[in-house]
Motif scaffolding. Sequence first.
Motif, PDB file in Angstrom:
ATOM      1  N   ASN A  72       2.627  -3.891   3.749  1.00  0.00           N
ATOM      2  CA  ASN A  72       4.095  -3.613   3.807  1.00  0.00           C
ATOM      3  C   ASN A  72       4.826  -4.325   3.282  1.00  0.00           C
ATOM      4  O   ASN A  72       4.429  -5.573   2.630  1.00  0.00           O
ATOM      5  CB  ASN A  72       4.809  -3.086   5.224  1.00  0.00           C
ATOM      6  CG  ASN A  72       4.473  -4.494   6.279  1.00  0.00           C
ATOM      7  OD1 ASN A  72       4.709  -5.610   5.579  1.00  0.00           O
ATOM      8  ND2 ASN A  72       3.984  -4.302   7.329  1.00  0.00           N
ATOM      9  N   LEU A  85      -2.954  -6.435 -11.532  1.00  0.00           N
ATOM     10  CA  LEU A  85      -2.498  -6.672 -10.010  1.00  0.00           C
ATOM     11  C   LEU A  85      -3.114  -7.815  -9.350  1.00  0.00           C
ATOM     12  O   LEU A  85      -4.278  -8.034  -9.585  1.00  0.00           O
ATOM     13  CB  LEU A  85      -2.193  -5.121  -9.313  1.00  0.00           C
ATOM     14  CG  LEU A  85      -1.347  -4.381  -9.996  1.00  0.00           C
ATOM     15  CD1 LEU A  85      -1.642  -2.932  -9.018  1.00  0.00           C
ATOM     16  CD2 LEU A  85      -0.037  -4.863  -9.871  1.00  0.00           C
ATOM     17  N   TRP A  86      -2.753  -8.162  -8.463  1.00  0.00           N
ATOM     18  CA  TRP A  86      -3.092  -9.164  -7.522  1.00  0.00           C
ATOM     19  C   TRP A  86      -4.593  -8.477  -6.828  1.00  0.00           C
ATOM     20  O   TRP A  86      -4.802  -7.577  -6.412  1.00  0.00           O
ATOM     21  CB  TRP A  86      -2.214  -9.212  -6.410  1.00  0.00           C
ATOM     22  CG  TRP A  86      -2.591 -10.308  -5.075  1.00  0.00           C
ATOM     23  CD1 TRP A  86      -2.613 -11.512  -5.107  1.00  0.00           C
ATOM     24  CD2 TRP A  86      -2.872  -9.895  -3.905  1.00  0.00           C
ATOM     25  NE1 TRP A  86      -2.935 -12.014  -3.611  1.00  0.00           N
ATOM     26  CE2 TRP A  86      -3.012 -10.850  -3.123  1.00  0.00           C
ATOM     27  CE3 TRP A  86      -2.691  -8.456  -3.164  1.00  0.00           C
ATOM     28  CZ2 TRP A  86      -3.370 -10.823  -1.681  1.00  0.00           C
ATOM     29  CZ3 TRP A  86      -3.041  -8.441  -1.671  1.00  0.00           C
ATOM     30  CH2 TRP A  86      -3.161  -9.723  -0.911  1.00  0.00           C
ATOM     31  N   ARG A  87      -5.448  -9.264  -6.890  1.00  0.00           N
ATOM     32  CA  ARG A  87      -6.938  -8.848  -6.567  1.00  0.00           C
ATOM     33  C   ARG A  87      -7.310  -7.899  -7.304  1.00  0.00           C
ATOM     34  O   ARG A  87      -8.055  -7.132  -6.726  1.00  0.00           O
ATOM     35  CB  ARG A  87      -7.090  -8.663  -5.049  1.00  0.00           C
ATOM     36  CG  ARG A  87      -6.735 -10.112  -4.336  1.00  0.00           C
ATOM     37  CD  ARG A  87      -7.044  -9.976  -2.972  1.00  0.00           C
ATOM     38  NE  ARG A  87      -6.408 -11.253  -2.329  1.00  0.00           N
ATOM     39  CZ  ARG A  87      -6.585 -11.213  -0.981  1.00  0.00           C
ATOM     40  NH1 ARG A  87      -6.760 -10.254  -0.211  1.00  0.00           N
ATOM     41  NH2 ARG A  87      -6.016 -12.449  -0.556  1.00  0.00           N
ATOM     42  N   GLY A  88      -6.901  -7.516  -8.669  1.00  0.00           N
ATOM     43  CA  GLY A  88      -7.302  -6.526  -9.706  1.00  0.00           C
ATOM     44  C   GLY A  88      -7.020  -5.163  -9.167  1.00  0.00           C
ATOM     45  O   GLY A  88      -7.687  -4.130  -9.264  1.00  0.00           O
ATOM     46  N   VAL A 126       4.576  -8.343   4.610  1.00  0.00           N
ATOM     47  CA  VAL A 126       3.378  -9.224   4.373  1.00  0.00           C
ATOM     48  C   VAL A 126       3.514  -9.654   2.694  1.00  0.00           C
ATOM     49  O   VAL A 126       3.041 -10.815   2.485  1.00  0.00           O
ATOM     50  CB  VAL A 126       2.327  -8.098   4.630  1.00  0.00           C
ATOM     51  CG1 VAL A 126       0.928  -9.034   4.096  1.00  0.00           C
ATOM     52  CG2 VAL A 126       1.875  -7.693   5.829  1.00  0.00           C
ATOM     53  N   TYR A 129      -6.957   6.291  -6.636  1.00  0.00           N
ATOM     54  CA  TYR A 129      -7.453   4.882  -6.615  1.00  0.00           C
ATOM     55  C   TYR A 129      -8.061   4.606  -5.261  1.00  0.00           C
ATOM     56  O   TYR A 129      -8.080   3.333  -5.245  1.00  0.00           O
ATOM     57  CB  TYR A 129      -6.233   3.955  -6.881  1.00  0.00           C
ATOM     58  CG  TYR A 129      -5.251   4.430  -8.023  1.00  0.00           C
ATOM     59  CD1 TYR A 129      -6.022   4.061  -9.361  1.00  0.00           C
ATOM     60  CD2 TYR A 129      -4.201   5.141  -8.237  1.00  0.00           C
ATOM     61  CE1 TYR A 129      -5.455   4.317 -10.654  1.00  0.00           C
ATOM     62  CE2 TYR A 129      -3.592   5.421  -9.245  1.00  0.00           C
ATOM     63  CZ  TYR A 129      -4.167   5.080 -10.679  1.00  0.00           C
ATOM     64  OH  TYR A 129      -3.705   5.414 -11.745  1.00  0.00           O
ATOM     65  N   THR A 130      -8.415   5.175  -4.659  1.00  0.00           N
ATOM     66  CA  THR A 130      -9.259   4.961  -3.466  1.00  0.00           C
ATOM     67  C   THR A 130     -10.871   5.155  -3.595  1.00  0.00           C
ATOM     68  O   THR A 130     -11.085   6.361  -3.850  1.00  0.00           O
ATOM     69  CB  THR A 130      -8.771   5.874  -2.035  1.00  0.00           C
ATOM     70  OG1 THR A 130      -7.411   5.752  -1.938  1.00  0.00           O
ATOM     71  CG2 THR A 130      -9.449   5.188  -0.862  1.00  0.00           C
ATOM     72  N   ASP A 148       0.720  -1.201   0.001  1.00  0.00           N
ATOM     73  CA  ASP A 148      -0.036   0.077   0.054  1.00  0.00           C
ATOM     74  C   ASP A 148       0.815   1.291  -0.043  1.00  0.00           C
ATOM     75  O   ASP A 148       1.809   1.256   0.820  1.00  0.00           O
ATOM     76  CB  ASP A 148      -0.772  -0.137   1.248  1.00  0.00           C
ATOM     77  CG  ASP A 148      -1.918   0.822   1.067  1.00  0.00           C
ATOM     78  OD1 ASP A 148      -3.236   0.783   1.283  1.00  0.00           O
ATOM     79  OD2 ASP A 148      -1.788   2.189   1.035  1.00  0.00           O
ATOM     80  N   GLU A 194      -7.589  -4.242  -5.808  1.00  0.00           N
ATOM     81  CA  GLU A 194      -8.470  -3.342  -5.133  1.00  0.00           C
ATOM     82  C   GLU A 194      -7.994  -3.436  -3.759  1.00  0.00           C
ATOM     83  O   GLU A 194      -8.593  -2.718  -2.725  1.00  0.00           O
ATOM     84  CB  GLU A 194      -9.644  -4.330  -5.049  1.00  0.00           C
ATOM     85  CG  GLU A 194     -10.704  -4.179  -6.110  1.00  0.00           C
ATOM     86  CD  GLU A 194     -12.117  -4.694  -5.660  1.00  0.00           C
ATOM     87  OE1 GLU A 194     -12.265  -5.311  -4.873  1.00  0.00           O
ATOM     88  OE2 GLU A 194     -12.810  -4.520  -6.497  1.00  0.00           O
ATOM     89  N   THR A 195      -6.910  -4.260  -3.249  1.00  0.00           N
ATOM     90  CA  THR A 195      -6.530  -4.257  -2.074  1.00  0.00           C
ATOM     91  C   THR A 195      -4.974  -4.381  -1.981  1.00  0.00           C
ATOM     92  O   THR A 195      -4.449  -5.093  -3.274  1.00  0.00           O
ATOM     93  CB  THR A 195      -7.287  -5.002  -0.954  1.00  0.00           C
ATOM     94  OG1 THR A 195      -6.731  -4.808   0.223  1.00  0.00           O
ATOM     95  CG2 THR A 195      -6.701  -6.797  -1.473  1.00  0.00           C
ATOM     96  N   TYR A 196      -4.198  -3.960  -1.266  1.00  0.00           N
ATOM     97  CA  TYR A 196      -2.802  -4.298  -1.114  1.00  0.00           C
ATOM     98  C   TYR A 196      -2.299  -4.692   0.012  1.00  0.00           C
ATOM     99  O   TYR A 196      -2.777  -4.421   1.258  1.00  0.00           O
ATOM    100  CB  TYR A 196      -2.096  -2.798  -1.644  1.00  0.00           C
ATOM    101  CG  TYR A 196      -2.654  -2.194  -2.796  1.00  0.00           C
ATOM    102  CD1 TYR A 196      -2.031  -2.259  -3.915  1.00  0.00           C
ATOM    103  CD2 TYR A 196      -3.555  -1.498  -2.747  1.00  0.00           C
ATOM    104  CE1 TYR A 196      -2.409  -1.995  -5.253  1.00  0.00           C
ATOM    105  CE2 TYR A 196      -4.225  -1.009  -3.908  1.00  0.00           C
ATOM    106  CZ  TYR A 196      -3.682  -1.274  -5.126  1.00  0.00           C
ATOM    107  OH  TYR A 196      -4.162  -0.753  -6.343  1.00  0.00           O
ATOM    108  N   SER A 256       0.484   4.083   1.170  1.00  0.00           N
ATOM    109  CA  SER A 256       0.399   4.669   2.530  1.00  0.00           C
ATOM    110  C   SER A 256       1.689   4.084   3.112  1.00  0.00           C
ATOM    111  O   SER A 256       2.485   4.683   4.202  1.00  0.00           O
ATOM    112  CB  SER A 256      -0.617   4.595   3.232  1.00  0.00           C
ATOM    113  OG  SER A 256      -0.771   3.070   3.649  1.00  0.00           O
TER     114      SER A 256
END
Lengths: 393, 568
Positions: A247, A237-240, A250, A391-392, A186, A242-244, A188
């Motif tokens: 860090n 990307l992984w899961r389109g 992970v 993208y949010t 992510d 939608e989520t990352y 952030s």
Amino acid sequence: MKLSLGLVLSLLATPTLADWQDRLEAAQGQTVYFNAWGGDARTNAFIAWVGEQTQDRYGVRVVQAKLSDTAEAVTRVIAEKAAGQDDGGSVDLIWINGPNFLAMKEQGLLHGPFVADLPNARYLDLGPAAPASVDFTVPVDGMESPWRLARFVFAYDAARVAEPPRSMAGFVAWAAAHPGRMTHPDPSNFMGATFLKQALIELAPEAALLQQPVTEAAFDAATAPLWTWYDALRPNLWRGGETYPANESVQQQLLNDGEVDIAMSFDPASTAAAIADGLLPESARVFVPEGGSIGNVSFVAIPYNAANTAGAEVVANFLLDPATQARMQNIEVLGSFSVLDPARLDDAASQAFAALPTAPALPTLEELGPTLLEPHASWMTRLTEEWARRYTE
Amino acid sequence: MTRDGRLLRATVLGLVTFGLIAPIVLGLWQTGRAAFGILPALGQSVATAQPWHDLAALPGFAASLRLTLVTGLGATLLSLLLATGFCAAVHARMTTVAGARLLTPFLAIPHAAMAVGLAFVLAPSGWIARLLAPLAGWTRPPDLATVNDSWGLALTLGLMIKEVPFLLLVILSALSQIPVARHLAAGRALGYGRGIVWIKIIMPQVWPLIRLPVWVVLAYALSVVDMAIILGPSNPPTLAVAVTRWFTDPDPTMILPASAGALVQALIVGLAVALLVAVEQAVKRLGRWWLRRGGRGVSAGPGLWAAGLAVVALMAVGLLAMLSLAVWSVTWRWSFPQALPESWSLRPWSGARDSWMRALANTLLLAATTTALSLALAVAWLEGEDRARRTRAPWAEALIYLPLLIPQIGFLYGLNVGFLRLGLSGGITAVIWAQVLFVFPYVMIALSDPWRALDPRLTRSAAALGAGPGRRLWTVKLPVLLRPILTAAAIGVAVSVAQYLPTLFMGAGRVATLTTEAVTLSSGSDRRVTGVYATLQAGLPFAAYLAAVLLPAIVHRNRRALSGGTAT
């Protein structure tokens, strides 16, 4: 007269042994609360070892306050300032970098300058343009002391990926051919932001502008190709996208679980270290984009209201000891590259570095290619804000 | 009312007001000031609404808000339905004590530990997928968002696995005060089905007894941070996580909109509770009309069985999650799609021993002191009520529940600043104080009913034999109430062990406990070490519950009437 003036000048210019002796005496018996990211067991173990050593040698105890994000420590110092606690603060030493350093420096929350007073600073190249003097283009001004070297690298599992992409632009085609098999932390998080910055440096029409503080016009011009690139990359990307992962750790776990094929790190040795630790398969390897990758130096800083300033300086100095740095670079201990200038080491110290063990997944300095300069810290803030805006949902 | 009684009551009220309520008000005040732009440390001293505009403009704010409402309200509503249905389906076959024993592991394990285990069980590369892999022919994990999904389903499920057992326990203990069997028999004789008797006769009596605990569950589900970090979506996360992130943003001026967000969080909880009260009123009106109609045709039977099955499935997933933590803690390598680790090792335990021993010592110290303080205060409060021969006023009940209903994030930042002003900087004392804020209410709730249920003939006999109030307390009440006191203590230990935000904020990160370490490590890559901490984290409260069962059995081994737990 001339002679004595020269003597006085030389005394002013270089810290005398007596000054440092005073600091050592002041530090005796102090407990240094070292606020450092606590997500990596090897780093935690290394900090614990540092504490044992400083306890034995200087009577300085080190307690690691384990952070899940460095900004926690910054917030803590601000809360203390808000409460008017200008001394006896709870944070003595912070592992710090980039925007966190910039924020603390701008708010006047740091102790120093102190680096030049550390006896082991003689092993550092502290020239104005040297990596140890600049943190994300912000001059360090002696307010933070280097301790480990960071280089942005990718990790992949050679058993699953035959040909990793060779450039940031190449990720678009790779992800299209392997949908859902890669992601980035992510933005952030520091590592997610670095992934975007690495692409920005490669794709920006005029990379030199990135070394200046960001302006609106410069930002729009420099990032237009980046967003085009990212819009093409994101759906695969992984899961389109939608989520990352939160860090890089992970994400490394995702690589280990086989959920993705590519991970990233700011430590070239982390892959070899993770293999030795059973956290990645034996077939994991490291790659960097052909044009080189972002590099910087990790620092430690002392807050203005630290309760144990002398102890913190002793620890910062111990971290710069050639023997400490050689141990840190040992792949069996931590595997982080040294910040010392090889030209300033004596023979014994150079020998210690030359004798370090190696590992198949440990890249050589040649394989790592050129080091790219970090953009000015303001770019990172602006970049992550803009990414979040776009993208949010 | 004796002088002694009045003094005791005044002392307790003073302690609760100044020790527990004042810090929360102080914290809310500080947070509120920052929410309106007053933060002198950053050179801001003029009141302005700017933080609210900034908050509304932050990316994902609206989505975070929606996500919070969906997961919080959804998890609470579903948990309540399932717990009620399960009770209706199995109540006749389960006693309160047996039920409590069965539920103990689920109550004992902290939310964060459960979340860590669940994340592994549910992930596309997790245990369930690994068990399915040979059947489905997967060599790579499927690209499905089964945790951190953008709808918050994994988070809802995680909350339900923790809240259903809690509500079950609460409902079971409420049912022990209602003649359920007689109602059922009478209802059946009048031609009503089992399910309808539950809905029409029993639940209306149960609801007033469980209303407050349901509010607590609702407030918790709407503002949970640790579980939402691990299981919830990340972009955007739920509001509570987003606010925590903004408080710790590298840009210190983010504290202003973060404070506004913290107030929004508190507002949401208030509105949700108000909504619940409104629904309650509506149901009361409609329900009366429905009752008078006297229809017998509806059968709720299949619904009850479905709820029963769903609860069993939830518990199974929860058990799998707890088991996975223990397995990871003795693993060396375990990669997809293996159903069991390839190599086992005790290195996760031995390698981090110094760290977990220190965290364990801190956790034990905190649990022991906070529980002891809370118990002492609770006993003093209850004894004060006895001596005044008064029942508890609604405002006093509200005082107890206040810390559980106001979201922690709403006042912790402000409380931290307030504590620093008082010179109580990040040390163990500040953490103990902050934890007691949350341990005391639970201890008080757990102890109140058994205390009031104590047979008054015992104390009257003692008084008739010449025992003063002090002696009646020490030699009659406390020994007789040993079991519920120990149960309350075990709950106190579980609550203390699970505290994340108060320990982090008030301890300035210096007071490392099993929970703070587990959440920090879950941000890293080593599930094995996380497994060590989570196992300990679950094991400690479990040991406390076990002690609460075994100790009275040993102490009262020759007093049959006291070992059965009549008062629980």
